[in-house]
Scaffold this motif. Structure first.
Motif, PDB file in Angstrom:
ATOM      1  N   LEU A 152      37.280  29.222  39.978  1.00  0.00           N
ATOM      2  CA  LEU A 152      36.579  30.317  39.670  1.00  0.00           C
ATOM      3  C   LEU A 152      35.337  29.762  38.451  1.00  0.00           C
TER       4      LEU A 152
ATOM      5  N   ARG B 141      28.289  33.620  43.059  1.00  0.00           N
ATOM      6  CA  ARG B 141      29.414  33.418  42.496  1.00  0.00           C
ATOM      7  C   ARG B 141      30.808  33.747  43.279  1.00  0.00           C
ATOM      8  N   LEU B 142      30.614  34.996  43.832  1.00  0.00           N
ATOM      9  CA  LEU B 142      31.646  35.454  44.813  1.00  0.00           C
ATOM     10  C   LEU B 142      31.552  34.879  46.012  1.00  0.00           C
TER      11      LEU B 142
ATOM     12  N   ALA C 105      25.876  37.195  40.739  1.00  0.00           N
ATOM     13  CA  ALA C 105      27.239  37.351  40.750  1.00  0.00           C
ATOM     14  C   ALA C 105      27.598  37.287  42.548  1.00  0.00           C
TER      15      ALA C 105
ATOM     16  N   ALA D 147      32.733  27.992  40.448  1.00  0.00           N
ATOM     17  CA  ALA D 147      31.769  29.006  40.917  1.00  0.00           C
ATOM     18  C   ALA D 147      30.831  29.601  40.075  1.00  0.00           C
ATOM     19  N   ILE D 148      31.340  29.796  38.854  1.00  0.00           N
ATOM     20  CA  ILE D 148      30.440  30.530  37.935  1.00  0.00           C
ATOM     21  C   ILE D 148      29.364  29.525  37.637  1.00  0.00           C
TER      22      ILE D 148
ATOM     23  N   PRO E  69      31.714  37.638  34.113  1.00  0.00           N
ATOM     24  CA  PRO E  69      32.614  36.384  33.763  1.00  0.00           C
ATOM     25  C   PRO E  69      32.549  36.269  32.227  1.00  0.00           C
TER      26      PRO E  69
ATOM     27  N   ALA F 145      33.131  31.450  45.351  1.00  0.00           N
ATOM     28  CA  ALA F 145      34.764  31.377  44.986  1.00  0.00           C
ATOM     29  C   ALA F 145      35.407  31.696  46.253  1.00  0.00           C
TER      30      ALA F 145
ATOM     31  N   THR G  66      36.947  39.201  37.712  1.00  0.00           N
ATOM     32  CA  THR G  66      36.467  38.124  36.963  1.00  0.00           C
ATOM     33  C   THR G  66      34.870  37.427  37.025  1.00  0.00           C
ATOM     34  N   LEU G  67      34.676  37.546  38.159  1.00  0.00           N
ATOM     35  CA  LEU G  67      33.395  37.003  38.654  1.00  0.00           C
ATOM     36  C   LEU G  67      32.096  38.044  38.417  1.00  0.00           C
ATOM     37  N   TRP G  68      32.576  39.448  38.373  1.00  0.00           N
ATOM     38  CA  TRP G  68      31.439  40.288  38.348  1.00  0.00           C
ATOM     39  C   TRP G  68      30.886  40.196  36.827  1.00  0.00           C
TER      40      TRP G  68
ATOM     41  N   ARG H  78      37.542  39.458  41.977  1.00  0.00           N
ATOM     42  CA  ARG H  78      36.432  40.164  41.881  1.00  0.00           C
ATOM     43  C   ARG H  78      35.709  40.748  40.449  1.00  0.00           C
TER      44      ARG H  78
END
Length: 451
Positions: free
Chosen positions: A423, A354-355, A351, A426-427, A389, A358, A385-387, A383
């Motif tokens: 996003l 990802r952050l 995560a 990034a995921i 996903p 992004a 959405t990325l924590w 945050r």
């Protein structure tokens, strides 16, 4: 046309070499812009039903959008109520309405029905206007327009000077607007806030079209119409200096004293800091005095209400001293969102990647479109959405799922169309990096082997 290009100087009149010029000569300063003035003079303050009826009739007969502003007594009063409402519309001129003189302003709301309102920093004024019965059916926020257009500074005075070429004095921006009667210089200052708001709106609207951002702005303005202030959870945790407080019992004391101060401030309708400042709360919570004498002797415990409410402060501290450990607040606030970004690497390394990916991509995207990254997408939405996903990793399905999540949080369509692909990438890229094998150690450099 006459050629007025000056002749080159003759040798005997050549200026001194640059090195011989006097040092320290100040650079010439540009001429200040002309100050904005009231075109129609200062109107009287509307404080009677008859005068309000005249204003309503004039505003209803006017044309085009209406410029609206409100003055509050921030820093003086507990409430966020409006103490003056300024309006200006083509064909109606400027009106200054005292909302304190009326139960509500329903007649004015009726007169403005269906009219576009122009506000600057609408989120500051919409709540207090709603309290007196004024809500827009359409609006244009000049501050938000400035942000979308990429202006580095979007205060009203700065935008008026940059876009329209007029200077504005701001010497009365922090006065107590609950004062009655309001001094004439304050009223002139207030009237000037709507003097050219229509012209500013028109100029910014042209720029929004030129940059292809007019639809973005329309969505943002529509979203603003439903704006409401969200009550802060554990608002006492915003006490200045809280980081110096040690131990849960002292934290409990801060909470108790803050809540008591808030109650007293609401009863008296004064800003809480005028009773005792945050520093006094922190000082008392740290020392935990158990009687009036010790409290008033506590270094740093001061303010208008320190001695006046000493008995109540002490009672609150005694209650905390006897409180069960389980009832005391935790150091970290409880929340339903993801942890602080600095803790992501430890709690979920993927995560955290990802952050990072992004954030870098969103910053580049915001620069490409010439607007602040926080206006491209609310940081909290990113945050969250990325924590956590969506589970799917099929690119098309993931893109749709991310778009749905962002829409559920409240992101506007234009934001979703720009941010969702970033996003999603990034995921996927973070997962790819996590699946890659760790690089092998270079022979001869492993301390476990070499040692």
């Amino acid at each position: 046309m006459v050629d007025e290009t000056p002749e080159p100087p003759s040798p005997e009149h050549d200026p001194a070499p640059e090195a011989d010029q006097p040092q320290g000569t100040p650079e010439p300063q540009p001429e200040p812009p002309p100050l904005l003035t009231l075109r129609d003079g200062l109107p009287p303050v509307v404080a009677s039903a008859a005068a309000l009826a005249e204003v309503c009739a004039a505003m209803a007969a006017g044309t085009g959008p209406v410029a609206i502003d409100a003055e509050r007594a921030s820093g003086y009063r507990y409430s966020n109520r409006a103490y003056l409402v300024q309006l200006r519309r083509e064909g109606a001129g400027t009106a200054l309405v005292d909302p304190i003189a009326f139960d509500d302003l329903a007649p004015l709301q009726e007169a403005l029905e269906g009219t576009e309102w122009i506000l600057h920093a609408a989120t500051q004024d919409l709540p207090c206007l709603a309290e007196i019965g004024l809500t827009p059916t359409a609006l244009f926020d000049t501050e938000l327009a400035g942000r979308l257009l990429g202006y580095p500074r979007v205060g009203l005075a700065t935008l008026v000077e940059t876009v329209l070429g007029f200077g504005m004095k701001k010497e009365h921006s922090a006065v107590d607007w609950s004062t009655r009667p309001l001094p004439q210089p304050w009223l002139e200052y207030a009237a000037l806030d709507v003097e050219v708001l229509v012209e500013l709106r028109d100029a910014l609207a042209v720029e929004l079209v030129e940059q292809g951002k007019d639809e973005w702005a329309r969505q943002e303005f529509d979203h603003l119409r439903s704006f409401e202030v969200v009550p802060r959870v554990d608002a006492w945790r915003r006490t200045s200096g809280l980081h110096r407080v040690r131990g849960r019992r002292s934290l409990g004391a801060v909470r108790a004293l803050w809540e008591l101060r808030d109650q007293l401030a609401e009863q008296r309708d004064v800003t809480p800091g005028r009773i005792v400042p945050d520093s006094a709360i922190v000082a008392a919570a740290t020392a935990m005095p158990q009687d009036r004498t010790a409290l008033l002797a506590t270094k740093g415990f001061h303010g208008r209400g320190a001695e006046r409410y000493a008995t109540r402060w002490v009672a609150a501290l005694r209650e905390v001293a006897e409180m069960d450990e389980a009832d005391l607040p935790a150091r970290a606030p409880r929340g339903d969102g993801p942890p602080l970004p600095r803790a992501w690497a430890e709690k979920d390394p993927v995560a955290a990647v990802r952050l990072q990916l992004a954030r870098e991509a969103m910053t580049a995207l915001a620069e490409e479109h010439g607007l602040p990254v926080e206006n491209l997408l609310t940081p909290d939405y990113l945050r969250r959405t990325l924590w956590t996903p969506p589970a799917t990793r099929e690119p098309g399905e993931l893109l749709d799922a991310v778009a749905g999540v962002l829409q559920g949080y409240g992101a506007r369509s234009w934001q979703v169309s720009l941010a969702a692909p970033v996003l999603t990438r990034a995921i996927l890229d973070a997962d790819t990096r996590a699946a890659e094998p760790a690089p092998e150690a270079v022979a001869g450099t492993d301390p476990l082997v070499d040692g």
